[in-house]
Motif scaffolding. Structure first.
Motif, PDB file in Angstrom:
ATOM      1  N   LEU A   1       0.853  -1.187   0.000  1.00  0.00           N
ATOM      2  CA  LEU A   1       0.000   0.000   0.000  1.00  0.00           C
ATOM      3  C   LEU A   1       0.889   1.237   0.000  1.00  0.00           C
ATOM      4  O   LEU A   1       2.031   1.187   0.463  1.00  0.00           O
ATOM      5  CB  LEU A   1      -0.892   0.039   1.247  1.00  0.00           C
ATOM      6  CG  LEU A   1      -2.052  -0.955   1.342  1.00  0.00           C
ATOM      7  CD1 LEU A   1      -2.578  -0.999   2.773  1.00  0.00           C
ATOM      8  CD2 LEU A   1      -3.170  -0.578   0.375  1.00  0.00           C
ATOM      9  N   THR A   2       0.351   2.338  -0.493  1.00  0.00           N
ATOM     10  CA  THR A   2       1.038   3.611  -0.332  1.00  0.00           C
ATOM     11  C   THR A   2       0.440   4.327   0.876  1.00  0.00           C
ATOM     12  O   THR A   2      -0.650   3.990   1.344  1.00  0.00           O
ATOM     13  CB  THR A   2       0.881   4.502  -1.576  1.00  0.00           C
ATOM     14  OG1 THR A   2      -0.495   4.879  -1.710  1.00  0.00           O
ATOM     15  CG2 THR A   2       1.344   3.774  -2.831  1.00  0.00           C
ATOM     16  N   TYR A   3       1.161   5.321   1.370  1.00  0.00           N
ATOM     17  CA  TYR A   3       0.647   6.104   2.494  1.00  0.00           C
ATOM     18  C   TYR A   3      -0.701   6.737   2.130  1.00  0.00           C
ATOM     19  O   TYR A   3      -1.628   6.761   2.951  1.00  0.00           O
ATOM     20  CB  TYR A   3       1.633   7.221   2.861  1.00  0.00           C
ATOM     21  CG  TYR A   3       3.043   6.769   3.144  1.00  0.00           C
ATOM     22  CD1 TYR A   3       3.343   6.026   4.283  1.00  0.00           C
ATOM     23  CD2 TYR A   3       4.087   7.104   2.286  1.00  0.00           C
ATOM     24  CE1 TYR A   3       4.643   5.627   4.554  1.00  0.00           C
ATOM     25  CE2 TYR A   3       5.388   6.711   2.544  1.00  0.00           C
ATOM     26  CZ  TYR A   3       5.662   5.969   3.676  1.00  0.00           C
ATOM     27  OH  TYR A   3       6.950   5.573   3.934  1.00  0.00           O
ATOM     28  N   ILE A   4      -0.796   7.229   0.894  1.00  0.00           N
ATOM     29  CA  ILE A   4      -2.033   7.876   0.455  1.00  0.00           C
ATOM     30  C   ILE A   4      -3.185   6.877   0.428  1.00  0.00           C
ATOM     31  O   ILE A   4      -4.321   7.207   0.793  1.00  0.00           O
ATOM     32  CB  ILE A   4      -1.842   8.532  -0.931  1.00  0.00           C
ATOM     33  CG1 ILE A   4      -0.838   9.691  -0.830  1.00  0.00           C
ATOM     34  CG2 ILE A   4      -3.170   9.033  -1.477  1.00  0.00           C
ATOM     35  CD1 ILE A   4      -1.288  10.828   0.064  1.00  0.00           C
ATOM     36  N   ASP A   5      -2.908   5.624  -0.006  1.00  0.00           N
ATOM     37  CA  ASP A   5      -3.935   4.578   0.030  1.00  0.00           C
ATOM     38  C   ASP A   5      -4.504   4.441   1.438  1.00  0.00           C
ATOM     39  O   ASP A   5      -5.719   4.378   1.641  1.00  0.00           O
ATOM     40  CB  ASP A   5      -3.343   3.223  -0.382  1.00  0.00           C
ATOM     41  CG  ASP A   5      -3.089   3.110  -1.869  1.00  0.00           C
ATOM     42  OD1 ASP A   5      -3.779   3.804  -2.635  1.00  0.00           O
ATOM     43  OD2 ASP A   5      -2.201   2.327  -2.251  1.00  0.00           O
ATOM     44  N   VAL A   6      -3.610   4.367   2.408  1.00  0.00           N
ATOM     45  CA  VAL A   6      -4.022   4.156   3.798  1.00  0.00           C
ATOM     46  C   VAL A   6      -4.890   5.314   4.285  1.00  0.00           C
ATOM     47  O   VAL A   6      -5.950   5.112   4.894  1.00  0.00           O
ATOM     48  CB  VAL A   6      -2.788   3.993   4.708  1.00  0.00           C
ATOM     49  CG1 VAL A   6      -3.202   3.954   6.178  1.00  0.00           C
ATOM     50  CG2 VAL A   6      -2.023   2.727   4.341  1.00  0.00           C
TER      51      VAL A   6
ATOM     52  N   LEU B   1       3.343  11.413   9.329  1.00  0.00           N
ATOM     53  CA  LEU B   1       4.732  11.634   9.727  1.00  0.00           C
ATOM     54  C   LEU B   1       5.669  10.714   8.941  1.00  0.00           C
ATOM     55  O   LEU B   1       6.727  11.145   8.461  1.00  0.00           O
ATOM     56  CB  LEU B   1       4.881  11.404  11.231  1.00  0.00           C
ATOM     57  CG  LEU B   1       6.221  11.753  11.874  1.00  0.00           C
ATOM     58  CD1 LEU B   1       6.588  13.210  11.630  1.00  0.00           C
ATOM     59  CD2 LEU B   1       6.170  11.469  13.376  1.00  0.00           C
ATOM     60  N   CYS B   2       5.270   9.457   8.791  1.00  0.00           N
ATOM     61  CA  CYS B   2       6.078   8.515   8.007  1.00  0.00           C
ATOM     62  C   CYS B   2       6.112   8.921   6.538  1.00  0.00           C
ATOM     63  O   CYS B   2       7.160   8.837   5.884  1.00  0.00           O
ATOM     64  CB  CYS B   2       5.519   7.101   8.150  1.00  0.00           C
ATOM     65  SG  CYS B   2       5.744   6.373   9.787  1.00  0.00           S
ATOM     66  N   MET B   3       4.979   9.368   6.017  1.00  0.00           N
ATOM     67  CA  MET B   3       4.913   9.782   4.615  1.00  0.00           C
ATOM     68  C   MET B   3       5.822  10.980   4.356  1.00  0.00           C
ATOM     69  O   MET B   3       6.568  11.009   3.371  1.00  0.00           O
ATOM     70  CB  MET B   3       3.467  10.127   4.243  1.00  0.00           C
ATOM     71  CG  MET B   3       3.283  10.593   2.805  1.00  0.00           C
ATOM     72  SD  MET B   3       1.537  10.802   2.342  1.00  0.00           S
ATOM     73  CE  MET B   3       1.073  12.161   3.433  1.00  0.00           C
TER      74      MET B   3
ATOM     75  N   ALA C   1       6.069   4.840  -0.040  1.00  0.00           N
ATOM     76  CA  ALA C   1       5.686   5.907  -0.971  1.00  0.00           C
ATOM     77  C   ALA C   1       5.142   5.356  -2.283  1.00  0.00           C
ATOM     78  O   ALA C   1       4.171   5.876  -2.838  1.00  0.00           O
ATOM     79  CB  ALA C   1       6.880   6.818  -1.236  1.00  0.00           C
ATOM     80  N   ARG C   2       5.758   4.289  -2.788  1.00  0.00           N
ATOM     81  CA  ARG C   2       5.328   3.684  -4.047  1.00  0.00           C
ATOM     82  C   ARG C   2       5.298   2.178  -3.882  1.00  0.00           C
ATOM     83  O   ARG C   2       6.109   1.615  -3.158  1.00  0.00           O
ATOM     84  CB  ARG C   2       6.283   4.042  -5.195  1.00  0.00           C
ATOM     85  CG  ARG C   2       6.350   5.524  -5.517  1.00  0.00           C
ATOM     86  CD  ARG C   2       7.287   5.777  -6.688  1.00  0.00           C
ATOM     87  NE  ARG C   2       7.388   7.195  -7.009  1.00  0.00           N
ATOM     88  CZ  ARG C   2       8.219   8.039  -6.418  1.00  0.00           C
ATOM     89  NH1 ARG C   2       9.027   7.596  -5.457  1.00  0.00           N
ATOM     90  NH2 ARG C   2       8.256   9.310  -6.763  1.00  0.00           N
ATOM     91  N   VAL C   3       4.381   1.526  -4.586  1.00  0.00           N
ATOM     92  CA  VAL C   3       4.339   0.072  -4.550  1.00  0.00           C
ATOM     93  C   VAL C   3       5.237  -0.479  -5.643  1.00  0.00           C
ATOM     94  O   VAL C   3       5.323   0.076  -6.735  1.00  0.00           O
ATOM     95  CB  VAL C   3       2.896  -0.465  -4.709  1.00  0.00           C
ATOM     96  CG1 VAL C   3       2.050  -0.064  -3.521  1.00  0.00           C
ATOM     97  CG2 VAL C   3       2.268   0.027  -5.996  1.00  0.00           C
TER      98      VAL C   3
ATOM     99  N   SER D   1       4.969  -3.193  -7.349  1.00  0.00           N
ATOM    100  CA  SER D   1       4.288  -3.888  -8.440  1.00  0.00           C
ATOM    101  C   SER D   1       3.789  -2.937  -9.517  1.00  0.00           C
ATOM    102  O   SER D   1       3.362  -3.361 -10.577  1.00  0.00           O
ATOM    103  CB  SER D   1       3.105  -4.684  -7.889  1.00  0.00           C
ATOM    104  OG  SER D   1       2.166  -3.801  -7.310  1.00  0.00           O
ATOM    105  N   GLY D   2       3.800  -1.636  -9.229  1.00  0.00           N
ATOM    106  CA  GLY D   2       3.305  -0.665 -10.189  1.00  0.00           C
ATOM    107  C   GLY D   2       1.811  -0.452 -10.107  1.00  0.00           C
ATOM    108  O   GLY D   2       1.255   0.385 -10.802  1.00  0.00           O
ATOM    109  N   ALA D   3       1.133  -1.219  -9.251  1.00  0.00           N
ATOM    110  CA  ALA D   3      -0.307  -1.054  -9.063  1.00  0.00           C
ATOM    111  C   ALA D   3      -0.565  -0.297  -7.778  1.00  0.00           C
ATOM    112  O   ALA D   3       0.316  -0.134  -6.944  1.00  0.00           O
ATOM    113  CB  ALA D   3      -0.986  -2.423  -9.008  1.00  0.00           C
ATOM    114  N   ALA D   4      -1.793   0.167  -7.616  1.00  0.00           N
ATOM    115  CA  ALA D   4      -2.134   0.906  -6.399  1.00  0.00           C
ATOM    116  C   ALA D   4      -2.057   0.014  -5.173  1.00  0.00           C
ATOM    117  O   ALA D   4      -1.770   0.458  -4.086  1.00  0.00           O
ATOM    118  CB  ALA D   4      -3.529   1.505  -6.525  1.00  0.00           C
ATOM    119  N   LYS D   5      -2.315  -1.277  -5.386  1.00  0.00           N
ATOM    120  CA  LYS D   5      -2.261  -2.214  -4.268  1.00  0.00           C
ATOM    121  C   LYS D   5      -2.237  -3.619  -4.836  1.00  0.00           C
ATOM    122  O   LYS D   5      -2.543  -3.861  -6.003  1.00  0.00           O
ATOM    123  CB  LYS D   5      -3.479  -2.062  -3.361  1.00  0.00           C
ATOM    124  CG  LYS D   5      -4.794  -2.425  -4.049  1.00  0.00           C
ATOM    125  CD  LYS D   5      -5.958  -2.259  -3.125  1.00  0.00           C
ATOM    126  CE  LYS D   5      -7.257  -2.746  -3.760  1.00  0.00           C
ATOM    127  NZ  LYS D   5      -7.589  -2.087  -4.996  1.00  0.00           N
TER     128      LYS D   5
END
Length: 246
Positions: free
Chosen positions: A175-180, A195-197, A229-231, A233-237
């Motif tokens: 997952l990305t931080y933004i996904d969460v 904070l982690c992002m 920051a980025r996955v 696999s290149g996918a959002a999740k």
């Protein structure tokens, strides 16, 4: 590594289970023997939570949070005793000064302990109400220059829904931080995630109750869910069915 307070309670659901804490200490000892510099933050949910105190006991939020911080000190001392019984040199540094049982938190002192090969346990959260131990873990990780936060919980990663109530929930592997943040996923609170992002610190969420998982996470094996920051696999999740091991 952030350890859930509830995990220390074992099957009892409250207090400290000697068998559970001894097992966790043994796993930490094995990781420490690899030469890793390891710092721990322990929650206090097995004794008290500020939010629950406000709703259940009529305690105001700030007082409840301070009570929760003291609960983390109890857990930290118990974990220190379990580790030192295994000959692992350990220091407890508390954000609330309790000189008789713990050293005060000083960043340079913490890093010096780590350099000397000691396990450091950060107690009492940030020392401020309204901030969770998740946020404390993120903050301390930044301060000591940690490479990753290991979020040790009672489930094997981040799910699309509560796996206890929804058997068809799927576990995310990445997952990305933004996904969460956008999905409201229960990884850490939004302050900790932000904070982690902002500082590019990855988070690995995994099941503490599965023997060997701490060492697997430290050694880079694919377990649980990684938030970054980025996955890769290149996918959002990516998601896998509940209970599936990669």
């Amino acid at each position: 590594m952030k350890i859930s307070g509830e995990a220390l309670a074992g099957d009892a659901g409250f207090g400290i289970d000697p068998t559970a804490i001894a097992a966790f200490a043994h796993e930490i000892q094995e990781v420490h023997a690899l030469g890793c510099e390891l710092a721990l933050v322990v929650g206090g949910g097995n004794f008290f939570r500020g939010l629950s105190g406000e709703s259940s006991f009529g305690v105001d939020r700030a007082t409840g949070d301070y009570m929760g911080m003291l609960a983390t000190v109890i857990n930290s001392l118990a974990l220190q005793s379990a580790l030192e019984a295994l000959a692992v040199s350990t220091r407890v540094l508390s954000a609330i000064e309790i000189h008789e049982v713990a050293e005060p938190y000083i960043r340079r002192r913490a890093t010096r302990h780590l350099e000397k090969g000691r396990v450091v346990i950060f107690a009492a959260g940030t020392g401020n109400p309204y901030f969770s131990t998740d946020t404390a873990a993120s903050l301390r990780a930044m301060e000591i220059g940690a490479e990753v936060i290991l979020k040790a919980t009672k489930v094997d990663g981040v799910y699309s829904a509560d796996p206890k109530t929804q058997p068809d929930a799927v576990r995310y592997t990445e997952l990305t931080y933004i996904d969460v943040l956008n999905r409201g996923l229960k990884v850490m609170d939004s302050t900790a995630i932000s904070l982690c992002m902002d500082n590019g610190l990855p988070i690995i969420v995994f099941n503490l109750l599965q023997p060997g998982n701490i060492q697997k996470a430290v050694c880079g094996e694919a377990i649980g869910t990684i938030v970054q920051a980025r996955v890769t696999s290149g996918a959002a999740k990516r998601a896998v069915p509940r209970g599936t091991q990669e």
